[in-house]
Structures are given as C-alpha cells and as structure tokens.
Design an enzyme around this catalytic site. Sequence first.
Site, PDB file in Angstrom:
ATOM      1  N   LYS A 163      45.223  46.485  10.691  1.00  0.00           N
ATOM      2  CA  LYS A 163      46.028  46.600   9.471  1.00  0.00           C
ATOM      3  C   LYS A 163      46.267  48.059   9.077  1.00  0.00           C
ATOM      4  O   LYS A 163      47.181  48.356   8.322  1.00  0.00           O
ATOM      5  CB  LYS A 163      45.378  45.836   8.326  1.00  0.00           C
ATOM      6  CG  LYS A 163      45.457  44.327   8.545  1.00  0.00           C
ATOM      7  CD  LYS A 163      45.015  43.537   7.339  1.00  0.00           C
ATOM      8  CE  LYS A 163      45.169  42.039   7.592  1.00  0.00           C
ATOM      9  NZ  LYS A 163      44.145  41.549   8.544  1.00  0.00           N
TER      10      LYS A 163
HETATM   11  C1  LIG Z   1      44.454  40.382   9.302  1.00  0.00           C
HETATM   12  C2  LIG Z   1      43.725  40.225  10.592  1.00  0.00           C
HETATM   13  C3  LIG Z   1      44.125  39.290  11.572  1.00  0.00           C
HETATM   14  C4  LIG Z   1      45.292  38.351  11.353  1.00  0.00           C
HETATM   15  O1  LIG Z   1      46.528  39.002  11.399  1.00  0.00           O
HETATM   16  P1  LIG Z   1      47.842  38.267  10.852  1.00  0.00           P
HETATM   17  O2  LIG Z   1      48.928  39.247  10.985  1.00  0.00           O
HETATM   18  O3  LIG Z   1      47.547  37.897   9.424  1.00  0.00           O
HETATM   19  O4  LIG Z   1      48.031  37.058  11.694  1.00  0.00           O
HETATM   20  C5  LIG Z   1      43.435  39.241  12.767  1.00  0.00           C
HETATM   21  N1  LIG Z   1      42.362  40.041  12.995  1.00  0.00           N
HETATM   22  C6  LIG Z   1      41.930  40.936  12.076  1.00  0.00           C
HETATM   23  C7  LIG Z   1      40.734  41.767  12.381  1.00  0.00           C
HETATM   24  C8  LIG Z   1      42.603  41.075  10.853  1.00  0.00           C
HETATM   25  O5  LIG Z   1      42.159  41.968   9.942  1.00  0.00           O
END
Ligand SMILES: *Cc1c(COP(=O)(O)O)cnc(C)c1O
Length: 432
Positions: free
Chosen positions: A106
């Site tokens: 993210k």
């Molecule tokens: C947010 C997150 C996900 C999921 O990603 P999306 O785009 O919401 O599908 C997967 N792994 C981690 C470590 C995350 O922080």
Amino acid sequence: MKFQSVLGKSPAVRFRDALFHGLAPDGGLYVPAYLPHLPQRLFDPSSHHSLQSFGEIVMESFIDEIPEVDRAELVRRAWTFPVPLSKLEDNLFLLELFHGPTLAFKDVGARFMAQTLSYFLQREQQRVTILVATSGDTGSAVAHGFFRVPNIDVVVLYPSGKISKLQEQQMATLGENIHALEVEGTFDDCQRLVKETLADRDLVAARNLTTANSINVGRLIPQVVYYLWGVYQLRIVFAVQEYPTIVVPSGNFGNLTAAVYAKYMGAPVGGFVAATNENDVVPEYLASGIFTPRASVQTYSNAMDVGNPSNLARLQNLFNGSVEHMRHEMEGVSVTDEETLEEIHVTYQRTGKILDPHTAVGVRAARLLAQNGGRKPFIIAATAHPGKFPEVVEKALGQPMTVPQALVELLDKPKLSVRIRAEYAEIKSFLS
Ligand SMILES: *Cc1c(COP(=O)(O)O)cnc(C)c1O
C-alpha cells in the site's frame, strides 16, 4: 484522460477532480474513460527501463494534465525504494512490493497519491486535511506516505487495542502533520466518525476536509506501474519470454484491478488468479456467477479480510458486467488458514525464504494451479514483509523469527496519539 463513474450517472472529470473527491457524485467509483495502449517495444530486451520510467509512462497516459517536466520529479519522490522481481523456484516469481516504509504494497499507491495531491494543492495554493479510518495497514501507509508532504494534514482514526502494536506505532509516532486519534471503540466507530465529520458542511469547508481511502484513483493508477515493471523484469532479467499468469492475494481487489489494467494496456501477460483467504466471495462469484457479499471472517492474512470488496465494481465495469468474460481472464482460488501456515513452512524448507501470510496465500494458489494445469510461469504479488507478522510466521515455522531492525526501533518510539471517545463532539473539538 477523463475519469468516469462506474454507475454512469455523473459527468466525466479530469484526474485532479477524481483525486480530490474519491467517489463520483452518483456514489460510483471512478475508472479511466479508456485504457491507453502502450507500445510493445517497451518490453523489448533492447529497451532500458526502471520502475520510475514506467511510472512516467503511465502518468503520461492517464494524467496528461501534469506537465512532463513535473512527472519525473513526482515519481522520484514517491518511489524511493525498489520493487524487485525475485525467483522463488522454477516458474514461481515474487514481485516484491514490500520494500517501502511500512513494509506493505500500500506504500506504493499511498506515496504516489500524496505527491500528486500535494502537487495540485501547491499550484492552487490550498491546504487540505485528510481523514482516514483504519483497521491497520491503510492508515500506516497513508500516514507515512503523507508525512511532511506540503499543504496536507492527516488525521488517522484507529480503534484502541484492536490493531497490532506495530501498526499503531507506524501511525502514532510520526507527529508533525500526522495526527493519530486513538478511538475508544471499534473500526466501525472510526468509520462512522469519519462519515459524520464529512457530513458537517461547515467543518468540511473550514478545514478543507477530504478522505484518502483505498478506492481513490490516486492509489489505483500507480499500482499499474509495478505490474509493467514486473513483467519487464521477467523478460529482461530472467529471460523468460512466455506470458506469465499473475497471482494477486486480494481483499478489496484494487491490486488485482491494476494488474488487469496493465494487461489491457498491452503488457505481455497471460491470465490472472484472484487468490483469497476464507473470505472467498470473489472466487465464489467466478464459480457460480452470483455475487453474495457477507460479513468478513478473521484470518491470518487479515489485510484481506473483506466480505464486500469495493473494487469488484471496477472489474465488472471492465468486463461489461459479464462473468463469462471475467472467467476468460481469471480464476479464483481460496486458501484456508491451515494451508497458509503449511505454505509458509513448506516454502521455507524448500527455499529458505520466509513468506508473509498474505503472500503465502498467493504462492499456495499458484502451486495448486501449476500442479493441475501445467501452466507457467507465475508472478505472485508479494504484498507484505514477513517481519510485520511475526506471530503467524512463528506459528508456521515453530521457531522465532528475526524482526527487521527498523521495526524493533519503531516499537521503542514514543506514542503521540490523542485518545478520544467514539463521539462526534470529540473529533469536532479536535478539528476546530
Ligand atoms: C491491502 C492488502 C492486501 C489486499 O489488497 P487489495 O488491493 O485490497 O485486494 C493484500 N495484502 C496486504 C499485505 C495488504 O495490506
């Protein structure tokens, strides 16, 4: 490039407006009006590219309102860390998205959004205050992404005692323009407080309040970049010419949506795997054609505990609402907590590499399909660093793991959050 609502009842807007408003006035998510096509020569062995150069190319396609001279600078400031493709085993590659400051993918989107938002704010001589409710990972990525970014204050609300110590420290120790509010309540209370605040027109106007949740196009578009970069590395660094299947461990499905965009823009990609934990509404939708959102259940890969994924609307929009069309591009695989632990264990024994629980869901899904279909190669989005989840990893390996030094130091920093009751009056007085 214009951005339009998936519901089609609002006018198309330019990137700047989609970035500032998050959702369209009709309540729909914004999507690009079309997916621009990239020249194939970008993926030729003779081409020279980096994460940053792909970033500039994607910006040129989607964000043409930012002049060329400024693009390179924004990309350079956003991505101060590498996104390497590494080989796990034959035909299994990890796209390591976790080398940013909060050790999860993210960071890539949050930092890009921070830079573009600040760019427009400086030009327009405005300030904004961004409110975010978080159950953990989003808040820390946003807090770090916006830390010391000009013209922006961030207020993060998190539920007291309901997130990990590490997640709390990642948000609550920064200070300066990052204000952490520890709410005596649940995540739902935090979300309600953000909604109530954004509904208070006087306060919204006085503080120029907005939000930065995961559906913002400012976070979606930059995610396309690392898929182009990953496929490029497969061809150039590993000299693999076959089209890879991309496996994305998913929760809200923003990351998978970006991967599909990359293919539709011309990246040499085969298909996709929507890998989930036991929150399997999308694999179920792909199997049955019926979408049934439900309350999420808690798992070891908790950033993927989502029962009503918001970006499914974007995928359906791309596939014209046809589940058959979607099935041509992707398969769904759901992985249990037990299989997740087993995968961390097995991968460690075979390769010496430690997977975090989210990435383990993806690797497990890839192994399953490799066995059944003989398809190859696979690129798995490695979404977090295992050091963020020491309890789960220790459970899987039966031995303690070394936590990265940066995380150890973080745990010792003083916590700067302000504690509030889960009442609107409290947040209002904090903001006034
Ligand atoms: C947010 C997150 C996900 C999921 O990603 P999306 O785009 O919401 O599908 C997967 N792994 C981690 C470590 C995350 O922080």
